[in-house]
Design a protein around this motif. Sequence first.
Motif, PDB file in Angstrom:
ATOM      1  N   LEU A  84     -16.907   8.255 -23.123  1.00  0.00           N
ATOM      2  CA  LEU A  84     -15.477   8.496 -22.943  1.00  0.00           C
ATOM      3  C   LEU A  84     -14.660   7.262 -23.302  1.00  0.00           C
ATOM      4  O   LEU A  84     -13.578   7.380 -23.902  1.00  0.00           O
ATOM      5  CB  LEU A  84     -15.190   8.951 -21.506  1.00  0.00           C
ATOM      6  CG  LEU A  84     -15.755  10.324 -21.136  1.00  0.00           C
ATOM      7  CD1 LEU A  84     -15.538  10.598 -19.658  1.00  0.00           C
ATOM      8  CD2 LEU A  84     -15.157  11.420 -21.999  1.00  0.00           C
ATOM      9  N   ASP A  85     -15.169   6.083 -22.984  1.00  0.00           N
ATOM     10  CA  ASP A  85     -14.490   4.843 -23.376  1.00  0.00           C
ATOM     11  C   ASP A  85     -14.435   4.718 -24.898  1.00  0.00           C
ATOM     12  O   ASP A  85     -13.406   4.332 -25.454  1.00  0.00           O
ATOM     13  CB  ASP A  85     -15.192   3.616 -22.790  1.00  0.00           C
ATOM     14  CG  ASP A  85     -14.932   3.435 -21.304  1.00  0.00           C
ATOM     15  OD1 ASP A  85     -13.968   4.042 -20.772  1.00  0.00           O
ATOM     16  OD2 ASP A  85     -15.706   2.689 -20.657  1.00  0.00           O
ATOM     17  N   ARG A  86     -15.542   5.046 -25.575  1.00  0.00           N
ATOM     18  CA  ARG A  86     -15.558   4.992 -27.043  1.00  0.00           C
ATOM     19  C   ARG A  86     -14.534   5.956 -27.618  1.00  0.00           C
ATOM     20  O   ARG A  86     -13.769   5.606 -28.519  1.00  0.00           O
ATOM     21  CB  ARG A  86     -16.953   5.326 -27.591  1.00  0.00           C
ATOM     22  CG  ARG A  86     -17.891   4.154 -27.673  1.00  0.00           C
ATOM     23  CD  ARG A  86     -19.153   4.480 -28.474  1.00  0.00           C
ATOM     24  NE  ARG A  86     -19.969   5.508 -27.843  1.00  0.00           N
ATOM     25  CZ  ARG A  86     -20.843   5.282 -26.864  1.00  0.00           C
ATOM     26  NH1 ARG A  86     -21.031   4.074 -26.395  1.00  0.00           N
ATOM     27  NH2 ARG A  86     -21.542   6.275 -26.358  1.00  0.00           N
ATOM     28  N   CYS A  87     -14.510   7.170 -27.087  1.00  0.00           N
ATOM     29  CA  CYS A  87     -13.551   8.170 -27.567  1.00  0.00           C
ATOM     30  C   CYS A  87     -12.125   7.684 -27.386  1.00  0.00           C
ATOM     31  O   CYS A  87     -11.313   7.738 -28.317  1.00  0.00           O
ATOM     32  CB  CYS A  87     -13.747   9.495 -26.832  1.00  0.00           C
ATOM     33  SG  CYS A  87     -15.248  10.376 -27.278  1.00  0.00           S
ATOM     34  N   ARG A  88     -11.833   7.190 -26.209  1.00  0.00           N
ATOM     35  CA  ARG A  88     -10.485   6.710 -25.900  1.00  0.00           C
ATOM     36  C   ARG A  88     -10.097   5.551 -26.819  1.00  0.00           C
ATOM     37  O   ARG A  88      -9.006   5.535 -27.387  1.00  0.00           O
ATOM     38  CB  ARG A  88     -10.417   6.281 -24.430  1.00  0.00           C
ATOM     39  CG  ARG A  88      -9.039   5.940 -23.933  1.00  0.00           C
ATOM     40  CD  ARG A  88      -9.045   5.596 -22.454  1.00  0.00           C
ATOM     41  NE  ARG A  88      -9.423   6.745 -21.627  1.00  0.00           N
ATOM     42  CZ  ARG A  88     -10.589   6.892 -20.996  1.00  0.00           C
ATOM     43  NH1 ARG A  88     -11.519   5.956 -21.053  1.00  0.00           N
ATOM     44  NH2 ARG A  88     -10.839   7.968 -20.275  1.00  0.00           N
ATOM     45  N   ASN A  89     -10.995   4.604 -26.996  1.00  0.00           N
ATOM     46  CA  ASN A  89     -10.703   3.444 -27.841  1.00  0.00           C
ATOM     47  C   ASN A  89     -10.436   3.846 -29.280  1.00  0.00           C
ATOM     48  O   ASN A  89      -9.505   3.339 -29.913  1.00  0.00           O
ATOM     49  CB  ASN A  89     -11.841   2.430 -27.768  1.00  0.00           C
ATOM     50  CG  ASN A  89     -11.932   1.749 -26.420  1.00  0.00           C
ATOM     51  OD1 ASN A  89     -10.952   1.694 -25.665  1.00  0.00           O
ATOM     52  ND2 ASN A  89     -13.108   1.251 -26.085  1.00  0.00           N
ATOM     53  N   VAL A  90     -11.239   4.738 -29.816  1.00  0.00           N
ATOM     54  CA  VAL A  90     -11.033   5.184 -31.199  1.00  0.00           C
ATOM     55  C   VAL A  90      -9.721   5.940 -31.321  1.00  0.00           C
ATOM     56  O   VAL A  90      -8.947   5.724 -32.256  1.00  0.00           O
ATOM     57  CB  VAL A  90     -12.222   6.039 -31.700  1.00  0.00           C
ATOM     58  CG1 VAL A  90     -11.896   6.726 -33.012  1.00  0.00           C
ATOM     59  CG2 VAL A  90     -13.471   5.179 -31.846  1.00  0.00           C
ATOM     60  N   LEU A  91      -9.442   6.832 -30.380  1.00  0.00           N
ATOM     61  CA  LEU A  91      -8.194   7.600 -30.455  1.00  0.00           C
ATOM     62  C   LEU A  91      -6.971   6.698 -30.356  1.00  0.00           C
ATOM     63  O   LEU A  91      -5.985   6.912 -31.064  1.00  0.00           O
ATOM     64  CB  LEU A  91      -8.159   8.673 -29.363  1.00  0.00           C
ATOM     65  CG  LEU A  91      -9.040   9.885 -29.624  1.00  0.00           C
ATOM     66  CD1 LEU A  91      -9.106  10.771 -28.390  1.00  0.00           C
ATOM     67  CD2 LEU A  91      -8.544  10.671 -30.825  1.00  0.00           C
ATOM     68  N   VAL A  92      -7.022   5.686 -29.523  1.00  0.00           N
ATOM     69  CA  VAL A  92      -5.899   4.755 -29.399  1.00  0.00           C
ATOM     70  C   VAL A  92      -5.747   3.954 -30.690  1.00  0.00           C
ATOM     71  O   VAL A  92      -4.645   3.811 -31.223  1.00  0.00           O
ATOM     72  CB  VAL A  92      -6.080   3.823 -28.174  1.00  0.00           C
ATOM     73  CG1 VAL A  92      -5.098   2.668 -28.204  1.00  0.00           C
ATOM     74  CG2 VAL A  92      -5.928   4.616 -26.882  1.00  0.00           C
ATOM     75  N   PHE A  93      -6.851   3.461 -31.235  1.00  0.00           N
ATOM     76  CA  PHE A  93      -6.811   2.692 -32.479  1.00  0.00           C
ATOM     77  C   PHE A  93      -6.290   3.556 -33.623  1.00  0.00           C
ATOM     78  O   PHE A  93      -5.418   3.140 -34.383  1.00  0.00           O
ATOM     79  CB  PHE A  93      -8.203   2.144 -32.818  1.00  0.00           C
ATOM     80  CG  PHE A  93      -8.263   1.465 -34.153  1.00  0.00           C
ATOM     81  CD1 PHE A  93      -7.761   0.182 -34.314  1.00  0.00           C
ATOM     82  CD2 PHE A  93      -8.821   2.106 -35.242  1.00  0.00           C
ATOM     83  CE1 PHE A  93      -7.802  -0.449 -35.548  1.00  0.00           C
ATOM     84  CE2 PHE A  93      -8.867   1.485 -36.490  1.00  0.00           C
ATOM     85  CZ  PHE A  93      -8.364   0.205 -36.636  1.00  0.00           C
TER      86      PHE A  93
END
Length: 115
Positions: A23-32
Amino acid sequence: EFLSGRIDVMNHKEFSEVLERQLDRCRNVLVFKSKEYDLETGDRFHSFKVAAALQHLTPKQALCGMMCKHTVSVYDMVEAGEDYPLEKWDEKITDNINYLLLLRGLIEEEKSNGN
């Protein structure tokens, strides 16, 4: 082997840790990606809407077409049976999850606009 208990299995705590990292990876990619794609329009779904217009599709259909490439990539990796590095799996799995999250966002936007 599994039924006899000789194979290590992932417990709930370990899976929760995997889930949180994903979930952290998903969130980080979506924010970037949001910063990359939203600069001019402020519309998180701009790319899908333009792709839809160019192809005479709905934004959801355009998104699903783009997601299909990533889904095929995951299937190809699974079918190949190779020992891919975790980083490669992370990339492919994250892309697929994020397309589904973006689809959810498009659906919410449509509903809020009365479509």
